[in-house]
Design a protein around this motif. Structure first.
Motif, PDB file in Angstrom:
ATOM      1  N   ILE A   1     -17.243   8.162  -3.830  1.00  0.00           N
ATOM      2  CA  ILE A   1     -16.391   6.982  -3.639  1.00  0.00           C
ATOM      3  C   ILE A   1     -16.422   6.522  -2.190  1.00  0.00           C
ATOM      4  CG2 ILE A   1     -13.992   6.199  -3.611  1.00  0.00           C
ATOM      5  CD1 ILE A   1     -13.540   7.892  -6.106  1.00  0.00           C
ATOM      6  N   ILE A   2     -16.244   7.440  -1.262  1.00  0.00           N
ATOM      7  CA  ILE A   2     -16.243   7.074   0.159  1.00  0.00           C
ATOM      8  C   ILE A   2     -17.621   6.573   0.586  1.00  0.00           C
ATOM      9  CG2 ILE A   2     -16.009   8.001   2.494  1.00  0.00           C
ATOM     10  CD1 ILE A   2     -13.738   9.743   1.431  1.00  0.00           C
ATOM     11  N   GLY A   3     -18.666   7.173   0.052  1.00  0.00           N
ATOM     12  CA  GLY A   3     -20.025   6.735   0.374  1.00  0.00           C
ATOM     13  C   GLY A   3     -20.313   5.322  -0.104  1.00  0.00           C
ATOM     14  N   ILE A   4     -19.879   4.999  -1.314  1.00  0.00           N
ATOM     15  CA  ILE A   4     -20.090   3.643  -1.838  1.00  0.00           C
ATOM     16  C   ILE A   4     -19.332   2.623  -1.000  1.00  0.00           C
ATOM     17  CG2 ILE A   4     -19.577   2.130  -3.801  1.00  0.00           C
ATOM     18  CD1 ILE A   4     -20.236   4.530  -5.625  1.00  0.00           C
ATOM     19  N   ILE A   5     -18.089   2.943  -0.658  1.00  0.00           N
ATOM     20  CA  ILE A   5     -17.292   2.011   0.143  1.00  0.00           C
ATOM     21  C   ILE A   5     -17.879   1.869   1.549  1.00  0.00           C
ATOM     22  CG2 ILE A   5     -15.013   1.651   1.173  1.00  0.00           C
ATOM     23  CD1 ILE A   5     -13.863   2.881  -1.420  1.00  0.00           C
ATOM     24  N   ALA A   6     -18.359   2.958   2.147  1.00  0.00           N
ATOM     25  CA  ALA A   6     -18.977   2.876   3.476  1.00  0.00           C
ATOM     26  C   ALA A   6     -20.264   2.055   3.426  1.00  0.00           C
ATOM     27  CB  ALA A   6     -19.253   4.275   4.019  1.00  0.00           C
TER      28      ALA A   6
ATOM     29  N   ARG B   1      -9.225   2.877   0.736  1.00  0.00           N
ATOM     30  CA  ARG B   1     -10.528   2.564   1.335  1.00  0.00           C
ATOM     31  C   ARG B   1     -11.118   1.242   0.848  1.00  0.00           C
ATOM     32  NH1 ARG B   1     -12.843   6.550   4.867  1.00  0.00           N
ATOM     33  NH2 ARG B   1     -11.274   8.164   4.897  1.00  0.00           N
ATOM     34  N   SER B   2     -10.527   0.657  -0.170  1.00  0.00           N
ATOM     35  CA  SER B   2     -11.084  -0.584  -0.709  1.00  0.00           C
ATOM     36  C   SER B   2     -10.565  -1.809   0.021  1.00  0.00           C
ATOM     37  CB  SER B   2     -10.769  -0.700  -2.196  1.00  0.00           C
ATOM     38  OG  SER B   2      -9.373  -0.849  -2.395  1.00  0.00           O
ATOM     39  N   SER B   3      -9.865  -1.631   1.093  1.00  0.00           N
ATOM     40  CA  SER B   3      -9.366  -2.774   1.850  1.00  0.00           C
ATOM     41  C   SER B   3     -10.478  -3.670   2.388  1.00  0.00           C
ATOM     42  CB  SER B   3      -8.489  -2.299   3.003  1.00  0.00           C
ATOM     43  OG  SER B   3      -7.363  -1.650   2.515  1.00  0.00           O
ATOM     44  N   PRO B   4     -11.579  -3.144   2.936  1.00  0.00           N
ATOM     45  CA  PRO B   4     -12.618  -4.038   3.465  1.00  0.00           C
ATOM     46  C   PRO B   4     -13.187  -5.040   2.454  1.00  0.00           C
ATOM     47  CG  PRO B   4     -12.913  -1.880   4.375  1.00  0.00           C
ATOM     48  CD  PRO B   4     -11.830  -1.756   3.334  1.00  0.00           C
ATOM     49  N   PRO B   5     -13.425  -4.681   1.188  1.00  0.00           N
ATOM     50  CA  PRO B   5     -13.848  -5.737   0.258  1.00  0.00           C
ATOM     51  C   PRO B   5     -12.785  -6.823   0.064  1.00  0.00           C
ATOM     52  CG  PRO B   5     -14.441  -3.615  -0.641  1.00  0.00           C
ATOM     53  CD  PRO B   5     -13.592  -3.359   0.577  1.00  0.00           C
ATOM     54  N   ILE B   6     -11.528  -6.429   0.102  1.00  0.00           N
ATOM     55  CA  ILE B   6     -10.456  -7.426   0.022  1.00  0.00           C
ATOM     56  C   ILE B   6     -10.481  -8.297   1.274  1.00  0.00           C
ATOM     57  CG2 ILE B   6      -7.946  -7.728   0.010  1.00  0.00           C
ATOM     58  CD1 ILE B   6      -7.818  -5.156  -1.674  1.00  0.00           C
TER      59      ILE B   6
ATOM     60  N   LEU C   1     -23.138  -2.935   4.604  1.00  0.00           N
ATOM     61  CA  LEU C   1     -23.856  -4.090   4.077  1.00  0.00           C
ATOM     62  C   LEU C   1     -23.131  -5.389   4.410  1.00  0.00           C
ATOM     63  CD1 LEU C   1     -26.332  -4.855   2.393  1.00  0.00           C
ATOM     64  CD2 LEU C   1     -24.873  -4.751   0.377  1.00  0.00           C
ATOM     65  N   THR C   2     -21.819  -5.381   4.288  1.00  0.00           N
ATOM     66  CA  THR C   2     -21.021  -6.554   4.630  1.00  0.00           C
ATOM     67  C   THR C   2     -21.195  -6.918   6.101  1.00  0.00           C
ATOM     68  OG1 THR C   2     -19.384  -5.974   2.973  1.00  0.00           O
ATOM     69  CG2 THR C   2     -18.674  -7.463   4.694  1.00  0.00           C
TER      70      THR C   2
END
Length: 182
Positions: free
Chosen positions: A34-39, A165-170, A44-45
């Motif tokens: 999970i942390i790897g996907i979010i990182a 950890r999902s704050s950056p996509p938001i 990428l962003t």
């Protein structure tokens, strides 16, 4: 070959009693994934935005979402997420009027964030869209941290990590809105 591997695995888990090792490794690997996907999504962003945005807009993005939003969120929350974890891990979650508490503390957060967001945007001479982006992003980060505390207190660590950890996509969605408004 499959039967041999399966037989060895059954023998190891049943006779040697090492199944206590498997569960923590399994939980850690889920957490790592999970942390790897979010990182990876964050990296990428940053790469995409670095290539697409002018220097000034990318600098504003970096300043808002890596400096201002986490700082204001940390100041506003004042350790309430840790208090939620400590309290609800001792007492029953359903017996407490947690919805009332959540509404009350969220309204206090929103008022504080609104005041601080206005002060930051006035101090740094930011536009209305940037001010709105600061306020909305900080409210989202703070509420997600508080909800993550509720999940942690119920021993739902994966959901808590995913929320926090999902704050950056938001933030990326809010940045897109910010760029459209400008």
């Amino acid at each position: 070959v499959k039967r041999i591997v399966q037989w060895i695995r059954i023998q190891l888990l049943s006779k040697m009693k090492i199944s206590w090792i498997y569960k923590p490794i399994h939980i850690v690997s889920k957490n790592f994934i999970i942390i790897g996907i979010i990182a990876a999504a964050q990296a990428l962003t940053t790469i995409i935005l670095g290539r697409r945005l002018p220097k000034d807009d990318f600098g504003l993005y970096s300043f808002l979402f890596t400096s201002i939003v986490p700082l204001v969120s940390s100041i506003v929350i004042l350790g309430q997420n840790v208090s939620v974890v400590r309290y609800f891990s001792k007492y029953n979650f359903l017996e407490f009027e947690w919805k009332k508490y959540f509404r009350k503390i969220s309204s206090i957060y929103i008022i504080l964030i609104f005041i601080i967001g206005l002060a930051v945007s006035i101090y740094y001479n930011l536009g209305v869209a940037a001010c709105g982006c600061i306020i909305i992003s900080t409210v989202a980060a703070t509420i997600l941290a508080l909800i993550g505390g509720f999940f942690r207190s119920n021993k739902k660590f994966m959901a808590a990590i995913l929320l926090e950890r999902s704050s950056p996509p938001i933030f990326l969605a809010l940045l897109t809105i910010f760029l459209v408004l400008n």
